[in-house]
Design a protein around this motif. Structure first.
Motif, short mmCIF file in Angstrom:
data_model
loop_
_atom_site.label_atom_id
_atom_site.label_comp_id
_atom_site.label_asym_id
_atom_site.label_seq_id
_atom_site.Cartn_x
_atom_site.Cartn_y
_atom_site.Cartn_z
N PHE A 97 -8.26 0.74 2.53
CA PHE A 97 -7.38 1.91 2.45
C PHE A 97 -7.48 2.62 1.11
O PHE A 97 -7.15 3.81 1.01
CB PHE A 97 -5.92 1.49 2.70
CG PHE A 97 -5.65 0.95 4.07
CD1 PHE A 97 -5.45 1.80 5.14
CD2 PHE A 97 -5.60 -0.42 4.28
CE1 PHE A 97 -5.21 1.31 6.41
CE2 PHE A 97 -5.34 -0.92 5.55
CZ PHE A 97 -5.15 -0.06 6.61
N ASP A 98 -7.90 1.91 0.09
CA ASP A 98 -7.90 2.49 -1.26
C ASP A 98 -9.09 3.43 -1.50
O ASP A 98 -9.05 4.22 -2.45
CB ASP A 98 -7.92 1.37 -2.31
CG ASP A 98 -6.64 0.55 -2.29
OD1 ASP A 98 -5.57 1.15 -2.05
OD2 ASP A 98 -6.71 -0.67 -2.48
N SER A 104 -2.74 8.25 4.17
CA SER A 104 -1.96 7.11 4.62
C SER A 104 -2.75 6.33 5.65
O SER A 104 -3.61 6.87 6.37
CB SER A 104 -0.63 7.57 5.23
OG SER A 104 -0.84 8.25 6.47
N GLY A 105 -2.43 5.02 5.74
CA GLY A 105 -2.99 4.22 6.82
C GLY A 105 -2.52 4.72 8.18
O GLY A 105 -3.26 4.64 9.16
N SER A 178 3.57 0.43 2.51
CA SER A 178 2.30 -0.19 2.17
C SER A 178 1.15 0.77 2.46
O SER A 178 1.32 1.78 3.15
CB SER A 178 2.10 -1.48 2.97
OG SER A 178 1.78 -1.18 4.31
N THR A 179 -0.04 0.44 1.94
CA THR A 179 -1.19 1.31 2.19
C THR A 179 -1.55 1.36 3.67
O THR A 179 -2.16 2.33 4.12
CB THR A 179 -2.41 0.81 1.39
OG1 THR A 179 -2.66 -0.56 1.70
CG2 THR A 179 -2.17 0.97 -0.09
N ARG A 180 -1.17 0.34 4.44
CA ARG A 180 -1.40 0.37 5.89
C ARG A 180 -0.58 1.45 6.59
O ARG A 180 -0.93 1.89 7.67
CB ARG A 180 -1.02 -0.97 6.51
CG ARG A 180 -1.98 -2.11 6.24
CD ARG A 180 -1.44 -3.39 6.86
NE ARG A 180 -2.42 -4.48 6.78
CZ ARG A 180 -2.18 -5.72 7.18
NH1 ARG A 180 -0.99 -6.01 7.69
NH2 ARG A 180 -3.12 -6.65 7.07
N PRO A 183 2.24 5.20 2.08
CA PRO A 183 2.60 4.91 0.69
C PRO A 183 3.30 6.04 -0.03
O PRO A 183 4.03 5.81 -1.00
CB PRO A 183 1.25 4.58 0.04
CG PRO A 183 0.22 5.17 0.94
CD PRO A 183 0.78 5.10 2.32
#
Length: 278
Positions: A97-98, A104-105, A178-180, A183
């Motif tokens: 994801f980064d 967003s995920g 979360s990044t999933r 964020p």
């Protein structure tokens, strides 16, 4: 390819990105094809709940809680089912994801699901005008977000998927950040429901007037019931205004964060009416 009693389970991957250079990203999925097919069949995009190890395998009935086996059960009833892994889960666990291009995920998952609909439309056995989406928990809000972005999803089933943000853990939105997921809820809106630019009544409004079935158990600790009731009260007038109030159903089973058998059976009958499946 593996054979089940009533259908074939085919392991596939598909490239969700539009450019030839985006070849490293392939979405792992199962395609469930009933053995008894009509010339054109109803299809379901089946989105799994949070389960890091099983992902798509859970809803395909391979392991885990039988109350999550909705893709398996729909294929038994004659639906062609496409079941992708969510980014970061199961066979898609290495998704980064980064370094991707998405904010967003959640948005990445939505895009993957849009491409999943493209894939379903290419199958000769699928009627492109009879495609729906179903999901529990993570899959429940993933289904709503995907339908909000893609009108080709003709009906939506969401189990334990949402409530009003102010009622999510007493307004603590950390679980969404979360990044999933999303964020920017933390980085831009301080995980504060009052600062959020949208809430779930707006997501439901983007689904309307398409048929919508929501199951929200009374004792769901993840998505507290009062927040779902607020969303129902907010959306019903819109469905009435659009002369579609008979197409929206909210049920509140006596259960925790679950998709009970009696509710699933009711959902399957509802989907057969909505999509004309056998």
């Amino acid at each position: 390819v593996e054979e089940a009693s009533d259908y074939w389970r085919i392991g596939i991957t598909y490239n969700p990105e539009p450019t030839p250079t985006a070849t490293a990203d392939r979405v792992p999925a199962f395609l469930l094809v009933p053995k008894e097919l009509e010339p054109k069949n109803a299809a379901m995009l089946c989105l799994h709940p949070t389960h890091s190890e099983l992902g798509k395998a859970l809803v395909c009935g391979l392991r885990g809680n039988p109350n999550r086996f909705y893709a398996h059960e729909l294929a038994q009833r004659g639906f062609v089912c496409l079941v992708p892994d969510y980014p970061g889960f199961a066979d898609y666990a290495r998704y980064d994801f980064d370094t991707d291009e998405y904010a967003s995920g959640t948005m990445k998952a939505i895009w993957n699901n849009v491409r999943a609909i493209d894939l379903l439309e290419t199958l000769p056995c699928v009627d492109r005008d009879r495609i729906g989406v179903i999901g529990h928990s993570l899959g429940g809000h993933n289904a709503l977000f995907s339908a909000a972005f893609d009108q080709r999803l003709r009906c939506v089933v969401s189990s334990c998927g949402f409530n009003a943000f102010e009622d999510y853990y007493q307004g603590d939105l950390t679980g969404w950040t979360s990044t999933r997921y999303m964020p920017r809820i933390a980085s831009r809106f301080d995980s504060d429901p009052a600062q959020m630019p949208f809430d779930f009544p707006e997501v439901l409004a983007a689904v309307a007037p398409r048929p919508l079935f929501v199951s929200a158990p009374k004792d769901d600790a993840n998505f507290a019931l009062p927040g779902v009731l607020k969303c129902e009260r907010a959306i019903l007038p819109l469905y009435r205004m659009l002369s579609a109030d008979s197409d929206v159903t909210f049920v509140y089973p006596d259960a925790e964060h679950d998709f009970p058998d009696d509710i699933r059976q009711r959902v399957y009958a509802w989907l057969q009416r909505q999509l004309g499946a056998r």
